[in-house]
Design a protein around this motif. Sequence first.
Motif, short mmCIF file in Angstrom:
data_model
loop_
_atom_site.label_atom_id
_atom_site.label_comp_id
_atom_site.label_asym_id
_atom_site.label_seq_id
_atom_site.Cartn_x
_atom_site.Cartn_y
_atom_site.Cartn_z
N UNK A 49 0.83 -1.20 0.00
CA UNK A 49 0.00 0.00 0.00
C UNK A 49 0.87 1.25 0.00
N UNK A 50 0.30 2.34 -0.47
CA UNK A 50 0.91 3.65 -0.26
C UNK A 50 0.75 4.01 1.21
N UNK A 51 1.67 4.85 1.71
CA UNK A 51 1.69 5.15 3.15
C UNK A 51 2.03 6.62 3.37
N UNK A 52 1.39 7.22 4.35
CA UNK A 52 1.78 8.53 4.84
C UNK A 52 1.51 8.61 6.33
N UNK A 53 2.26 9.48 7.01
CA UNK A 53 2.01 9.71 8.43
C UNK A 53 2.34 11.15 8.77
N UNK A 54 1.67 11.66 9.81
CA UNK A 54 1.95 12.99 10.32
C UNK A 54 1.52 13.02 11.79
N UNK A 55 2.31 13.63 12.66
CA UNK A 55 1.86 13.79 14.05
C UNK A 55 0.60 14.64 14.09
N UNK A 56 -0.45 14.09 14.65
CA UNK A 56 -1.71 14.84 14.74
C UNK A 56 -1.70 15.77 15.95
N UNK A 57 -2.47 16.81 15.86
CA UNK A 57 -2.66 17.73 16.98
C UNK A 57 -3.79 17.13 17.82
N UNK A 58 -3.41 16.17 18.66
CA UNK A 58 -4.42 15.37 19.36
C UNK A 58 -3.89 14.87 20.68
N UNK A 59 -4.79 14.38 21.51
CA UNK A 59 -4.42 13.69 22.74
C UNK A 59 -5.46 12.61 23.02
N UNK A 60 -4.98 11.45 23.45
CA UNK A 60 -5.84 10.37 23.92
C UNK A 60 -5.61 10.23 25.41
N UNK A 61 -6.67 9.93 26.15
CA UNK A 61 -6.53 10.02 27.60
C UNK A 61 -7.45 9.06 28.32
N UNK A 62 -7.16 8.88 29.60
CA UNK A 62 -8.05 8.22 30.54
C UNK A 62 -8.70 9.31 31.38
N UNK A 63 -10.01 9.28 31.50
CA UNK A 63 -10.72 10.28 32.28
C UNK A 63 -11.46 9.65 33.45
N UNK A 64 -11.63 10.44 34.52
CA UNK A 64 -12.31 9.97 35.72
C UNK A 64 -13.51 10.86 36.04
N UNK A 65 -14.59 10.25 36.48
CA UNK A 65 -15.66 11.00 37.12
C UNK A 65 -15.19 11.29 38.54
N UNK A 66 -14.69 12.49 38.76
CA UNK A 66 -14.02 12.80 40.01
C UNK A 66 -14.97 12.80 41.21
N UNK A 67 -16.25 12.98 40.96
CA UNK A 67 -17.23 12.89 42.04
C UNK A 67 -17.38 11.46 42.54
N UNK A 68 -17.18 10.52 41.65
CA UNK A 68 -17.42 9.11 41.97
C UNK A 68 -16.15 8.35 42.35
N UNK A 92 -2.14 17.54 39.62
CA UNK A 92 -2.40 17.45 41.05
C UNK A 92 -3.65 16.64 41.36
N UNK A 93 -4.73 16.90 40.65
CA UNK A 93 -6.01 16.28 40.99
C UNK A 93 -6.37 15.07 40.13
N UNK A 94 -5.66 14.85 39.06
CA UNK A 94 -5.82 13.68 38.18
C UNK A 94 -7.27 13.52 37.70
N UNK A 95 -7.73 14.54 36.99
CA UNK A 95 -9.00 14.39 36.28
C UNK A 95 -8.82 13.56 35.03
N UNK A 96 -7.72 13.84 34.34
CA UNK A 96 -7.33 13.09 33.14
C UNK A 96 -5.91 12.57 33.30
N UNK A 97 -5.66 11.40 32.76
CA UNK A 97 -4.29 10.92 32.56
C UNK A 97 -4.03 10.91 31.06
N UNK A 98 -3.23 11.85 30.54
CA UNK A 98 -2.88 11.79 29.12
C UNK A 98 -2.11 10.50 28.83
N UNK A 99 -2.42 9.86 27.72
CA UNK A 99 -1.76 8.59 27.37
C UNK A 99 -0.84 8.76 26.18
N UNK A 100 -1.36 9.26 25.06
CA UNK A 100 -0.48 9.45 23.91
C UNK A 100 -1.05 10.49 22.95
N UNK A 101 -0.16 11.06 22.16
CA UNK A 101 -0.50 11.94 21.05
C UNK A 101 -0.35 11.12 19.78
#
Length: 616
Positions: free
Chosen positions: A339-358, A572-581
Amino acid sequence: MTDNNSLSRRRFLQATGGAASAVAIAGCTGNDGSDGSDGGSGNQSGNNSGGGNANRDMKEGYLQLTNSSIETLDPVANTGTAGGTVIVNTYDSLMMYPDGEAAVEQLLASEYESSDDNTTYTFTLKDATFHNGNDVTAQDFVYSFERLAASDNSRRTYFILDSLGVAHETKTVTQDGEETEVYKPGTLAVEAVDEKTLEITLEKPFHASLEMLAYASFAAVPEGIVGDVEGHDGEMEYNKFANNPVGCGPYQFESWEKGTAVEVSKFDDYHGTAAKNEGVHWQIIEDTQALYNWGQNKNADVIGIPSSEYSADKISVDEEDDLGREIGTYGPMRNGDTANYMSIPEISVYYVGFNMEAVPKPVRQAFAHAMNQQTMVEEVFKSRGEPAYHFTPPSIYPGGAKEYASHAEGSYPYGYNTSQLDKARQVMEDAGYGPDNMYEIQWTQYESTTWEDMAKILRDQLQSAHINMSIEKAPFSTLLKRGRNGNMEVYTLGWIADWPAPDNFLQLLNPPQTDTSKAAPTSYINWSSESGAAAQQATDAWSTISNNLGPTDQAGNARSEAYVKMEEANWEDVGFIPVYHSLGERFWYDWLDLAPHGGMGAERQKYHEAELSERK
């Protein structure tokens, strides 16, 4: 809560098998195309789990792509990149990101000018025609923007009233027993000076005004097409319009069989270059193995390669362009083709999120200590991205990628490129948990084997830290609804830029906007002074950002300092844990001539310049 009003400008993304392949809402992250959805991150929804029939009937001259499940095709209601990739090809806005590149250009605007104080923008419109035959006029934009601000169907009200900050009046209403100020319909400072001249007045300067106007929520729709704003009875019932879009883009809508396929055809009266193909067919596939089979059977011109089938050793890079895109080939694949191929770093973030109330803070901290972002990226996501320690991607972080790395390596409190299970266990024991008092928590994710692999690693690690984690997979749309209703404890999503600046990402960390008891929160973490000691720090930092949105160096410096304070408050409060871009990747067959996309994501790309030769 309901999801018919919006303070949201979310593009929540969830990965669909490929490391960089993610699903998003226009408001959650978007699909980078490495999974083959090519243009819609959104959820990969898959009723086509069988892998496809290589002999299925394909319309002559139509691009064959894949996509995720779609909630709506109404520009102001859509919050997913799956719908977004269809919308961007059927609707046009004043501005655009050409082929998903970060440099904004004019689209329906033939020219524009701004006032000396950068609060008034005047646009001259091109001659253009809607798919129903009506000419595009400035009054259509007045109506379209009023829908964005006032319609009960809009989930993007925040975009126009708060992000862009178009001047308007408010009125006091009582909601949930409390008085609150809301938009007063009909007061938006958007004026049709004449048929082809549109004037927009902002409350204060905004550094990304033109970039904001490139977003699909600001697309033109014919005046009065639906009756969901005052003064318009509506030519169409809302549900018909939301399922049968009428725009002025290069393609006109043909059909949408929910959960199965969407199809659009070439619009001959397009104001720009007429499509070089006859249309686009998106097959909706959720299961990542089925997605892979679909591409290997040559049912798609752009091929989905989930991480389970991906090998970096098969990539041969022939060139790197001035945007940092690597271009070459990938193969041989399972079917023997390269296959043809291309890649580029995206302006993005993937993360783990918490319901901080719970979820108590010690549990959130234990997750953060257990997470080794580098290991997850290398072993689970096959290095199809880079480890994330900030919510803001490196390319737009204050000071750039070098400052991003320096701050993360020197200050990240939960272990830089390492897992600290001893500290995870200690923080839980200090909170009173132990072998006979395990904390029970449910992880909710999109139906992705890759994210499930990561979840299983965390689950096994957290056992030693006195946490029992169960894993539940849900369709993307279901996940979003649960999030909006505050019905998740820990979850995975992502975000790809609406405009390339940190405030677009860090809005998700503004505590008042994370309250799931309110309509359309920007994220689902319920961050407040009751759930986190650093909530006020984040709130104050966001206030600084909001008060310094102008395009001056002074305002930019104030924003930059506040951006870092918000990142540290989240640490400090860990609402999100960033995982990868994510790394945006695309794999396609030789018979397709398609321009590479940019860091804003494949879902920003229009396909009218793509050309097909005979499929083999």
